[in-house]
Design a protein around this motif. Structure first.
Motif, short mmCIF file in Angstrom:
data_model
loop_
_atom_site.label_atom_id
_atom_site.label_comp_id
_atom_site.label_asym_id
_atom_site.label_seq_id
_atom_site.Cartn_x
_atom_site.Cartn_y
_atom_site.Cartn_z
N TYR A 1 2.35 2.00 8.22
CA TYR A 1 1.21 2.59 9.13
C TYR A 1 0.34 2.99 8.57
O TYR A 1 0.30 3.75 7.40
CB TYR A 1 2.14 3.76 10.08
CG TYR A 1 1.53 4.34 10.99
CD1 TYR A 1 1.71 3.81 12.19
CD2 TYR A 1 0.57 5.24 10.70
CE1 TYR A 1 0.84 4.26 13.50
CE2 TYR A 1 -0.16 5.81 11.86
CZ TYR A 1 0.03 5.24 13.11
OH TYR A 1 -0.72 6.09 14.27
N THR A 2 -0.94 2.89 9.09
CA THR A 2 -2.15 3.17 8.42
C THR A 2 -2.74 4.48 9.46
O THR A 2 -2.97 4.20 10.41
CB THR A 2 -3.15 2.31 8.29
OG1 THR A 2 -2.57 1.16 7.60
CG2 THR A 2 -4.51 2.85 8.09
N ASP B 1 -6.07 9.16 14.99
CA ASP B 1 -4.92 10.03 14.83
C ASP B 1 -5.23 11.14 14.61
O ASP B 1 -4.33 12.26 14.95
CB ASP B 1 -3.96 9.55 13.73
CG ASP B 1 -3.41 7.97 13.68
OD1 ASP B 1 -2.12 8.08 13.93
OD2 ASP B 1 -4.27 7.06 13.77
N TYR C 1 4.66 12.04 15.51
CA TYR C 1 5.13 10.93 15.08
C TYR C 1 6.72 11.30 15.13
O TYR C 1 7.08 12.27 14.70
CB TYR C 1 4.88 10.39 13.76
CG TYR C 1 3.39 10.39 13.50
CD1 TYR C 1 2.57 9.22 13.78
CD2 TYR C 1 2.54 11.67 12.99
CE1 TYR C 1 1.17 8.91 13.69
CE2 TYR C 1 1.16 11.20 12.75
CZ TYR C 1 0.75 10.04 12.97
OH TYR C 1 -0.84 9.91 12.78
N PRO D 1 2.87 10.63 8.90
CA PRO D 1 3.84 9.66 9.42
C PRO D 1 4.89 9.11 8.23
O PRO D 1 3.91 8.72 7.09
CB PRO D 1 3.26 8.59 10.28
CG PRO D 1 1.98 8.61 9.59
CD PRO D 1 1.63 10.04 9.30
N GLY E 1 5.53 5.98 7.67
CA GLY E 1 5.22 4.78 7.52
C GLY E 1 3.93 4.60 6.69
O GLY E 1 3.73 3.70 5.99
N SER E 2 3.18 5.68 6.48
CA SER E 2 2.03 5.64 5.49
C SER E 2 2.51 6.16 4.00
O SER E 2 1.66 5.66 3.46
CB SER E 2 1.11 6.88 6.18
OG SER E 2 1.86 8.26 5.78
N SER F 1 -1.06 5.30 2.88
CA SER F 1 -1.76 4.24 3.75
C SER F 1 -2.70 5.00 4.79
O SER F 1 -1.97 5.57 6.05
CB SER F 1 -0.88 3.42 4.60
OG SER F 1 -1.28 2.54 5.23
N TYR G 1 13.06 3.28 6.37
CA TYR G 1 11.81 3.36 7.40
C TYR G 1 12.53 2.59 8.60
O TYR G 1 12.33 2.87 9.90
CB TYR G 1 10.81 2.75 6.63
CG TYR G 1 9.44 2.95 7.73
CD1 TYR G 1 9.15 3.98 8.59
CD2 TYR G 1 9.03 1.46 8.35
CE1 TYR G 1 7.99 3.80 9.41
CE2 TYR G 1 7.84 1.54 9.33
CZ TYR G 1 7.61 2.74 9.67
OH TYR G 1 6.37 2.42 10.58
#
Length: 552
Positions: free
Chosen positions: A403-404, A409, A423, A456, A458-459, A476, A516
């Motif tokens: 995730y970027t 955001d 998130y 997040p 994901g980053s 990210s 994740y």
């Protein structure tokens, strides 16, 4: 680099050793230091490397007081360990400095009374507190720190790092091998420029993205990987009325005296700089507080204020980290060594030129010129020349992640009534404006109002590499989002989250990508973070507060 390919003649080195640990953290930036501490708290053995002889990055070797938000004194908006760090700093001053009774009783003591931070303090004190926080793990061998070392090679196999080799530099203590190859289960990049990403062939982005890729209003029409934010080589100075401590004229002084930024009608060495409240305008500054209403820079980053002491043991000390010594003439990251080293020296020359200009030619409000009583204070920064051990690097290479984070955001304008973006996989929180200092190619500069934000998971997860994690400003995110995720409490949080993620993955025999992908594992990992004092979401009262219309 290609897999299993060496880029240095280690096999020819007689002074070469190998070491092994559960987790290898390359770079003891603020995030890297906390990543090592988090992993050690989970029972893992950690090797932490550092180019200088000080851990702590921007708080210590780069001499940048903590940039924070308005909820920090309520214990909201940062990990519990960061709140603990802040109180330890205050307690250090209470126990060891001759403070006045008023200062001793002040629960929100600001040692330097600088207005950039509610906790403007000396880098040496930050170092002492960080070392104290790590001490039990260092003293018992769970954390081993290799000072004076830089990474020179990463050997990979498929989607994993097999080893990383570091080379000693001038800061290495006696007895350190010329080359040390490090083996571990996980490798965390705690360098300020994302050095391990490049060495390991990890997918990353640098510089400015294109608007077509990110849909960000403030992005460039075309990407430019070298258009990074300026760096600053900080200096510490005091002022002795009637003294003359004028330094030798810097080699590049004439160049910097004539240098005029593209966005200004004034030279960089002047009292005019971009206004943070409106970056399309310039604002006048001066050195000392005055009755004429001109903004003073002396107390901006003042870190020693003897007015709160009962003994006169020092003059006031301030840090030069101003618009006037932001270095944006050339890039230092992503360029060949033969370009990088002269550019780093030019950044240093710019700061020395600022000092010399202040001493000799800076216009005073009384009509005079120069303040020869300005004195460089190397003792404050642990150096001989009065400049920080390392330059302040605002922007890193950034992983391509699951995730970027983008301007969408975080920007208050873009999010509007949606408020704070939440998130489900948040691993921490922070708040700061999207603050971009002038970039080295286009000289763009922004100060975009933000909403408080979350980090997040994901980053932190690379798209491919399975045992590498970012641990500081290299998550990210886009360049513009990085303008607010680069500050002290957030980098601290990212480092902790990375250290705990490595520990969780090792304990459960999973890759970060597998963590994740599993709702159950994400939840259990978040529970670990919360148990360790990491705040995952902003309280509802903060969201209600930031959604309130401004009062007239």
């Amino acid at each position: 680099m290609t897999e299993q390919q060496s880029t240095y003649p280690a096999h020819k080195q007689s002074n070469h050793e190998t070491l092994q640990a559960d987790v290898i953290v390359i770079g003891a930036s603020l995030g890297g230091t906390l990543a090592a501490l988090a992993a050690a708290k989970q029972g893992l053995h950690v090797i932490l490397t550092e180019p200088t002889d000080w851990i702590g990055g921007q708080l210590t070797s780069q001499a940048v007081p903590p940039d924070e938000h308005r909820w920090i004194e309520k214990g909201i908006g940062a990990p519990g360990t960061f709140i603990e760090f802040r109180e330890r700093v205050r307690e250090f001053y209470r126990l060891n400095y001759p403070l006045t009774e008023e200062a001793l009783e002040n629960p929100i003591l600001n040692p330097g009374n600088g207005w950039v931070s509610r906790l403007a303090h000396e880098p040496k004190i930050a170092l002492q507190v960080l070392e104290d926080m790590l001490s039990v793990y260092v003293n018992t061998g769970r954390i081993r720190i290799l000072y004076g070392t830089v990474p020179v090679e990463a050997v990979t196999e498929q989607h994993r790092i097999v080893s990383v080799t570091v080379q000693k530099n001038d800061h290495a203590p006696a007895g350190v091998a010329s080359y040390t190859t490090l083996f571990g289960s996980y490798y965390l990049d705690g360098t300020d420029e994302g050095d391990l990403l490049e060495l390991s062939g990890t997918e990353y982005v640098s510089g400015a993205e294109a608007r077509s890729d990110t849909d960000e209003p403030h992005a460039l029409d075309e990407a430019d990987p070298l258009d990074m934010q300026s760096i600053t080589h900080v200096a510490a100075v005091d002022y002795i009325e009637g003294g003359d401590f004028t330094i030798e004229r810097p080699a590049e002084y004439d160049y910097w005296k004539a240098y005029k930024p593209s966005f200004s009608e004034y030279p960089i060495l002047s009292w005019y700089a971009t206004d943070a409240n409106d970056t399309s305008k310039l604002k006048e500054f001066t050195l000392f507080p005055n009755e004429q209403g001109v903004t003073s820079l002396w107390d901006y980053r003042r870190i020693v204020d003897p007015a709160i002491w009962t003994e006169k043991l020092s003059a006031e000390v301030s840090l030069l980290n101003w618009a006037m010594n932001d270095y944006y003439a050339s890039p230092v990251t992503g360029v060949p060594l033969q370009e990088r080293l002269p550019n780093l020296e030019s950044a240093r020359q710019l700061t020395l030129s600022l000092v010399y200009w202040l001493q000799t030619e800076a216009p005073r409000l009384d009509g005079g010129k120069g303040y020869p009583g300005i004195r460089l204070r190397g003792d404050i920064l642990g150096t001989e020349d009065g400049l920080a051990k390392a330059p302040y690097i605002r922007e890193s290479r950034r992983i391509k992640g699951m995730y970027t984070i983008t301007e969408h955001d975080v920007s208050k304008e873009l999010r509007g009534e949606q408020g704070i973006k939440r998130y489900e996989d948040s691993v921490g929180i922070g708040s700061y404006s999207l603050d971009l200092h002038p970039t080295v190619v286009t000289h763009r500069t922004f100060y975009i109002p933000n909403y408080p934000f979350e980090i997040p998971l994901g980053s932190l997860i690379p798209v491919r590499m399975t045992n590498l994690l970012p641990a500081c400003k290299n998550i990210s995110m886009t360049q513009i989002a990085g303008g607010c995720y680069r500050l002290h409490p957030v980098e601290w949080n990212i480092g902790e989250a990375a250290g705990y993620l490595a520990a969780y993955a090792i304990a459960n025999e999973l890759t970060p990508q597998e963590v994740y992908a599993s709702t159950e594992h994400v939840s259990r990992y978040q529970e670990l973070l919360e148990n360790r004092g990491v705040q995952l979401h902003w309280p509802e009262e903060v969201e209600e507060e930031v959604l309130q219309p401004p009062t007239s």
